[in-house]
Design a protein around this motif. Structure first.
Motif, PDB file in Angstrom:
ATOM      1  N   VAL A 160       1.139  -2.083 -15.466  1.00 25.95           N
ATOM      2  CA  VAL A 160       1.621  -2.370 -14.116  1.00 25.95           C
ATOM      3  C   VAL A 160       1.856  -1.057 -13.366  1.00 25.95           C
ATOM      4  O   VAL A 160       1.522  -0.939 -12.178  1.00 25.95           O
ATOM      5  CB  VAL A 160       2.904  -3.235 -14.145  1.00 25.95           C
ATOM      6  N   GLU A 161       2.384  -0.048 -14.055  1.00 22.23           N
ATOM      7  CA  GLU A 161       2.563   1.274 -13.435  1.00 22.23           C
ATOM      8  C   GLU A 161       1.230   1.842 -12.977  1.00 22.23           C
ATOM      9  O   GLU A 161       1.129   2.430 -11.897  1.00 22.23           O
ATOM     10  CB  GLU A 161       3.213   2.246 -14.429  1.00 22.23           C
ATOM     11  N   GLU A 162       0.207   1.687 -13.805  1.00 21.22           N
ATOM     12  CA  GLU A 162      -1.128   2.173 -13.459  1.00 21.22           C
ATOM     13  C   GLU A 162      -1.662   1.474 -12.203  1.00 21.22           C
ATOM     14  O   GLU A 162      -2.198   2.121 -11.298  1.00 21.22           O
ATOM     15  CB  GLU A 162      -2.076   1.939 -14.640  1.00 21.22           C
ATOM     16  N   LEU A 163      -1.485   0.159 -12.127  1.00 26.00           N
ATOM     17  CA  LEU A 163      -1.922  -0.582 -10.940  1.00 26.00           C
ATOM     18  C   LEU A 163      -1.127  -0.156  -9.704  1.00 26.00           C
ATOM     19  O   LEU A 163      -1.692  -0.014  -8.609  1.00 26.00           O
ATOM     20  CB  LEU A 163      -1.760  -2.084 -11.146  1.00 26.00           C
ATOM     21  N   LEU A 164       0.172   0.045  -9.880  1.00 29.21           N
ATOM     22  CA  LEU A 164       1.027   0.442  -8.761  1.00 29.21           C
ATOM     23  C   LEU A 164       0.605   1.814  -8.228  1.00 29.21           C
ATOM     24  O   LEU A 164       0.502   2.013  -7.008  1.00 29.21           O
ATOM     25  CB  LEU A 164       2.492   0.442  -9.189  1.00 29.21           C
ATOM     26  N   ALA A 165       0.332   2.751  -9.109  1.00 31.13           N
ATOM     27  CA  ALA A 165      -0.123   4.080  -8.685  1.00 31.13           C
ATOM     28  C   ALA A 165      -1.470   3.983  -7.964  1.00 31.13           C
ATOM     29  O   ALA A 165      -1.679   4.627  -6.936  1.00 31.13           O
ATOM     30  CB  ALA A 165      -0.232   5.005  -9.893  1.00 31.13           C
ATOM     31  N   TYR A 166      -2.370   3.164  -8.488  1.00 32.44           N
ATOM     32  CA  TYR A 166      -3.673   2.976  -7.858  1.00 32.44           C
ATOM     33  C   TYR A 166      -3.507   2.363  -6.469  1.00 32.44           C
ATOM     34  O   TYR A 166      -4.117   2.812  -5.494  1.00 32.44           O
ATOM     35  CB  TYR A 166      -4.554   2.084  -8.734  1.00 32.44           C
ATOM     36  N   GLU A 167      -2.669   1.341  -6.365  1.00 34.92           N
ATOM     37  CA  GLU A 167      -2.447   0.667  -5.076  1.00 34.92           C
ATOM     38  C   GLU A 167      -1.861   1.632  -4.057  1.00 34.92           C
ATOM     39  O   GLU A 167      -2.304   1.680  -2.910  1.00 34.92           O
ATOM     40  CB  GLU A 167      -1.528  -0.542  -5.258  1.00 34.92           C
ATOM     41  N   ARG A 168      -0.881   2.413  -4.461  1.00 33.40           N
ATOM     42  CA  ARG A 168      -0.237   3.341  -3.526  1.00 33.40           C
ATOM     43  C   ARG A 168      -1.199   4.429  -3.054  1.00 33.40           C
ATOM     44  O   ARG A 168      -1.088   4.898  -1.933  1.00 33.40           O
ATOM     45  CB  ARG A 168       0.993   3.959  -4.166  1.00 33.40           C
ATOM     46  N   SER A 169      -2.144   4.840  -3.897  1.00 35.88           N
ATOM     47  CA  SER A 169      -3.078   5.888  -3.504  1.00 35.88           C
ATOM     48  C   SER A 169      -4.320   5.360  -2.803  1.00 35.88           C
ATOM     49  O   SER A 169      -5.129   6.141  -2.324  1.00 35.88           O
ATOM     50  CB  SER A 169      -3.486   6.714  -4.729  1.00 35.88           C
ATOM     51  N   HIS A 170      -4.459   4.036  -2.730  1.00 33.12           N
ATOM     52  CA  HIS A 170      -5.651   3.468  -2.091  1.00 33.12           C
ATOM     53  C   HIS A 170      -5.245   2.621  -0.887  1.00 33.12           C
ATOM     54  O   HIS A 170      -5.033   3.147   0.178  1.00 33.12           O
ATOM     55  CB  HIS A 170      -6.487   2.683  -3.102  1.00 33.12           C
ATOM     56  N   ALA A 171      -5.139   1.332  -1.041  1.00 28.17           N
ATOM     57  CA  ALA A 171      -4.874   0.451   0.097  1.00 28.17           C
ATOM     58  C   ALA A 171      -3.409   0.488   0.542  1.00 28.17           C
ATOM     59  O   ALA A 171      -3.106   0.328   1.707  1.00 28.17           O
ATOM     60  CB  ALA A 171      -5.275  -0.984  -0.242  1.00 28.17           C
ATOM     61  N   ASP A 172      -2.492   0.682  -0.398  1.00 35.73           N
ATOM     62  CA  ASP A 172      -1.053   0.732  -0.128  1.00 35.73           C
ATOM     63  C   ASP A 172      -0.581  -0.469   0.691  1.00 35.73           C
ATOM     64  O   ASP A 172       0.116  -0.336   1.690  1.00 35.73           O
ATOM     65  CB  ASP A 172      -0.676   2.039   0.569  1.00 35.73           C
ATOM     66  N   ARG A 173      -0.960  -1.668   0.227  1.00 36.49           N
ATOM     67  CA  ARG A 173      -0.556  -2.913   0.890  1.00 36.49           C
ATOM     68  C   ARG A 173       0.880  -3.233   0.503  1.00 36.49           C
ATOM     69  O   ARG A 173       1.195  -3.332  -0.679  1.00 36.49           O
ATOM     70  CB  ARG A 173      -1.495  -4.054   0.483  1.00 36.49           C
ATOM     71  N   VAL A 174       1.738  -3.388   1.478  1.00 39.86           N
ATOM     72  CA  VAL A 174       3.166  -3.583   1.233  1.00 39.86           C
ATOM     73  C   VAL A 174       3.434  -4.797   0.337  1.00 39.86           C
ATOM     74  O   VAL A 174       4.179  -4.679  -0.643  1.00 39.86           O
ATOM     75  CB  VAL A 174       3.948  -3.672   2.563  1.00 39.86           C
ATOM     76  N   ASP A 217     -11.186  -6.739 -11.748  1.00 40.74           N
ATOM     77  CA  ASP A 217     -11.494  -7.261 -10.415  1.00 40.74           C
ATOM     78  C   ASP A 217     -10.295  -7.128  -9.471  1.00 40.74           C
ATOM     79  O   ASP A 217     -10.176  -7.843  -8.493  1.00 40.74           O
ATOM     80  CB  ASP A 217     -11.948  -8.712 -10.503  1.00 40.74           C
ATOM     81  N   TYR A 218      -9.436  -6.164  -9.744  1.00 41.91           N
ATOM     82  CA  TYR A 218      -8.178  -5.982  -9.017  1.00 41.91           C
ATOM     83  C   TYR A 218      -8.353  -5.948  -7.506  1.00 41.91           C
ATOM     84  O   TYR A 218      -7.633  -6.612  -6.776  1.00 41.91           O
ATOM     85  CB  TYR A 218      -7.495  -4.694  -9.492  1.00 41.91           C
ATOM     86  N   ASP A 219      -9.311  -5.182  -7.007  1.00 43.41           N
ATOM     87  CA  ASP A 219      -9.493  -5.021  -5.562  1.00 43.41           C
ATOM     88  C   ASP A 219      -9.878  -6.318  -4.861  1.00 43.41           C
ATOM     89  O   ASP A 219      -9.753  -6.427  -3.648  1.00 43.41           O
ATOM     90  CB  ASP A 219     -10.554  -3.962  -5.266  1.00 43.41           C
ATOM     91  N   HIS A 220     -10.365  -7.288  -5.597  1.00 42.97           N
ATOM     92  CA  HIS A 220     -10.846  -8.523  -4.988  1.00 42.97           C
ATOM     93  C   HIS A 220      -9.926  -9.712  -5.223  1.00 42.97           C
ATOM     94  O   HIS A 220     -10.242 -10.815  -4.792  1.00 42.97           O
ATOM     95  CB  HIS A 220     -12.247  -8.856  -5.520  1.00 42.97           C
ATOM     96  N   LEU A 221      -8.814  -9.501  -5.890  1.00 42.97           N
ATOM     97  CA  LEU A 221      -7.900 -10.606  -6.174  1.00 42.97           C
ATOM     98  C   LEU A 221      -7.031 -10.921  -4.971  1.00 42.97           C
ATOM     99  O   LEU A 221      -6.456 -10.023  -4.365  1.00 42.97           O
ATOM    100  CB  LEU A 221      -6.976 -10.247  -7.343  1.00 42.97           C
TER     101      LEU A 221
END
Length: 116
Positions: free
Chosen positions: A34-48, A13-17
């Motif tokens: 954590v690396e996997e989540l970081l890569a996903y975040e940077r390629s999608h929403a990239d919220r600072v 539920d990562y996108d909704h947390l």
């Protein structure tokens, strides 16, 4: 269209947390997760704030920190209460008030008295 990468994330539920819940839940993840989540975040929403949180946690893990169980009471979207209406009740509502002296469209103002 659903993103297939979303289904394989360590936190389903990562996108909704909310960020507060995310901070607690990533504590239970390994450095690779954590690396996997970081890569996903940077390629999608990239919220600072989220990328900073994940990068800091990854740094902690690489410095020797161990994954923990996280906070089981963390804020989770599935536990949030929906909006069930107004919390106002007759006991908490304000006292009725008089209309303004100039009146309202359906109630004319009162004259100030006899002005001659």
């Amino acid at each position: 269209m659903a993103d297939p990468a979303r289904n394989t994330l360590p936190l389903p539920d990562y996108d909704h947390l909310p960020i507060g819940g995310l901070e607690s839940r990533v504590r239970s993840l390994s450095a690779d997760e954590v690396e996997e989540l970081l890569a996903y975040e940077r390629s999608h929403a990239d919220r600072v704030p989220v990328t900073e949180l994940l990068a800091n946690r990854l740094e902690q893990l690489r410095a020797g920190a161990q994954p923990t169980s996280g906070d089981p009471g963390a804020i989770r979207p599935e536990q949030s209460e929906g909006h069930a209406g107004s919390p106002v009740s007759p006991a908490t509502s304000p006292e009725p008030f008089s209309p303004p002296p100039h009146g309202t469209p359906d109630q004319f103002g009162k004259p100030k008295g006899d002005r001659t």
